[in-house]
Design a protein around this motif. Sequence first.
Motif, short mmCIF file in Angstrom:
data_model
loop_
_atom_site.label_atom_id
_atom_site.label_comp_id
_atom_site.label_asym_id
_atom_site.label_seq_id
_atom_site.Cartn_x
_atom_site.Cartn_y
_atom_site.Cartn_z
N ASP A 124 0.82 -1.21 0.00
CA ASP A 124 0.00 0.00 0.00
C ASP A 124 0.86 1.26 0.00
O ASP A 124 0.60 2.20 -0.76
CB ASP A 124 -0.95 0.02 1.20
CG ASP A 124 -2.00 -1.06 1.12
OD1 ASP A 124 -2.34 -1.50 0.00
OD2 ASP A 124 -2.50 -1.47 2.19
N THR A 125 1.89 1.31 0.85
CA THR A 125 2.74 2.50 0.89
C THR A 125 3.56 2.61 -0.40
O THR A 125 3.84 3.71 -0.87
CB THR A 125 3.68 2.52 2.11
OG1 THR A 125 4.51 1.34 2.11
CG2 THR A 125 2.89 2.57 3.41
N ARG A 126 3.92 1.47 -0.98
CA ARG A 126 4.65 1.48 -2.25
C ARG A 126 3.80 2.10 -3.36
O ARG A 126 4.28 2.89 -4.17
CB ARG A 126 5.04 0.04 -2.62
CG ARG A 126 6.05 -0.05 -3.69
CD ARG A 126 7.44 0.18 -3.12
NE ARG A 126 8.17 0.96 -4.10
CZ ARG A 126 9.07 1.88 -3.82
NH1 ARG A 126 9.39 2.15 -2.61
NH2 ARG A 126 9.67 2.54 -4.75
N LYS A 127 2.50 1.76 -3.40
CA LYS A 127 1.59 2.32 -4.40
C LYS A 127 1.47 3.83 -4.23
O LYS A 127 1.45 4.57 -5.21
CB LYS A 127 0.20 1.69 -4.28
CG LYS A 127 0.10 0.31 -4.85
CD LYS A 127 -1.31 -0.23 -4.69
CE LYS A 127 -1.33 -1.72 -4.92
NZ LYS A 127 -2.63 -2.30 -4.56
N ILE A 128 1.40 4.28 -2.98
CA ILE A 128 1.32 5.72 -2.72
C ILE A 128 2.57 6.41 -3.26
O ILE A 128 2.48 7.41 -3.96
CB ILE A 128 1.13 5.99 -1.20
CG1 ILE A 128 -0.25 5.51 -0.75
CG2 ILE A 128 1.31 7.48 -0.90
CD1 ILE A 128 -0.42 5.46 0.75
N TRP A 129 3.75 5.86 -2.94
CA TRP A 129 5.01 6.45 -3.40
C TRP A 129 5.06 6.48 -4.92
O TRP A 129 5.43 7.50 -5.53
CB TRP A 129 6.18 5.66 -2.83
CG TRP A 129 7.52 6.14 -3.28
CD1 TRP A 129 8.34 5.55 -4.19
CD2 TRP A 129 8.21 7.32 -2.85
NE1 TRP A 129 9.49 6.28 -4.35
CE2 TRP A 129 9.43 7.38 -3.53
CE3 TRP A 129 7.90 8.33 -1.93
CZ2 TRP A 129 10.35 8.40 -3.34
CZ3 TRP A 129 8.82 9.35 -1.75
CH2 TRP A 129 10.03 9.38 -2.45
N GLU A 130 4.69 5.38 -5.56
CA GLU A 130 4.76 5.29 -7.01
C GLU A 130 3.75 6.20 -7.70
O GLU A 130 3.96 6.60 -8.85
CB GLU A 130 4.59 3.84 -7.46
CG GLU A 130 5.80 2.98 -7.09
CD GLU A 130 5.58 1.50 -7.27
OE1 GLU A 130 4.45 1.08 -7.61
OE2 GLU A 130 6.56 0.75 -7.06
N SER A 131 2.65 6.53 -7.01
CA SER A 131 1.64 7.42 -7.61
C SER A 131 2.03 8.89 -7.49
O SER A 131 1.40 9.75 -8.11
CB SER A 131 0.28 7.19 -6.95
OG SER A 131 0.27 7.72 -5.63
N MET A 132 3.06 9.20 -6.71
CA MET A 132 3.47 10.59 -6.52
C MET A 132 4.25 11.10 -7.73
O MET A 132 4.95 10.34 -8.39
CB MET A 132 4.38 10.72 -5.29
CG MET A 132 3.69 10.50 -4.00
SD MET A 132 4.90 10.68 -2.65
CE MET A 132 3.82 10.53 -1.25
N SER A 133 4.15 12.39 -7.97
CA SER A 133 4.94 13.04 -9.01
C SER A 133 6.39 13.14 -8.53
O SER A 133 6.67 12.98 -7.33
CB SER A 133 4.39 14.42 -9.31
OG SER A 133 4.62 15.28 -8.19
N GLU A 136 6.54 15.71 -5.82
CA GLU A 136 6.06 15.22 -4.52
C GLU A 136 7.10 14.32 -3.85
O GLU A 136 7.32 14.41 -2.65
CB GLU A 136 4.74 14.47 -4.68
CG GLU A 136 3.58 15.37 -5.04
CD GLU A 136 2.34 14.60 -5.44
OE1 GLU A 136 1.24 15.02 -5.05
OE2 GLU A 136 2.46 13.57 -6.14
N ARG A 137 7.75 13.48 -4.63
CA ARG A 137 8.80 12.63 -4.08
C ARG A 137 9.96 13.47 -3.57
O ARG A 137 10.53 13.19 -2.52
CB ARG A 137 9.30 11.64 -5.12
CG ARG A 137 8.31 10.55 -5.45
CD ARG A 137 8.88 9.61 -6.47
NE ARG A 137 7.85 8.74 -6.99
CZ ARG A 137 8.01 7.89 -7.98
NH1 ARG A 137 9.19 7.79 -8.57
NH2 ARG A 137 7.04 7.13 -8.39
#
Length: 112
Positions: free
Chosen positions: A12-21, A24-25
């Motif tokens: 779940d946290t990986r998906k959040i990170w990967e969805s960031m621009s 944002e990262r």
Amino acid sequence: MKYLVLIYSNPDTRKIWESMSEQERGVGWQAYAALDEELRAAGELVVSEALEDPSQGRRPVPSDGPFAEVKEHLAGFLLLDCRDMDRAMEIAAKIPEAPYGVVEVRPVKQLG
């Protein structure tokens, strides 16, 4: 007293990170850099490291199992030297992943 702050990653946290621009990262990495600098200036940070993906790891004794199925893995850590658990928890709450419940604080065992 020393405390180890463990930062975990999960699907779940990986998906959040990967969805960031990228921007944002970048903000996330800047938050870590600012926290490290704050803790260094206060004399509370011993070391802080991000870890490579578990697929890059090796075991000292080759084995093909059995392994427990684990969805979370250790993504990084901070080793703190601060006055007490309350202060360690205060610091841990500043970690960007803390709101996702993937940060753990453990006292370092005193030997001898």
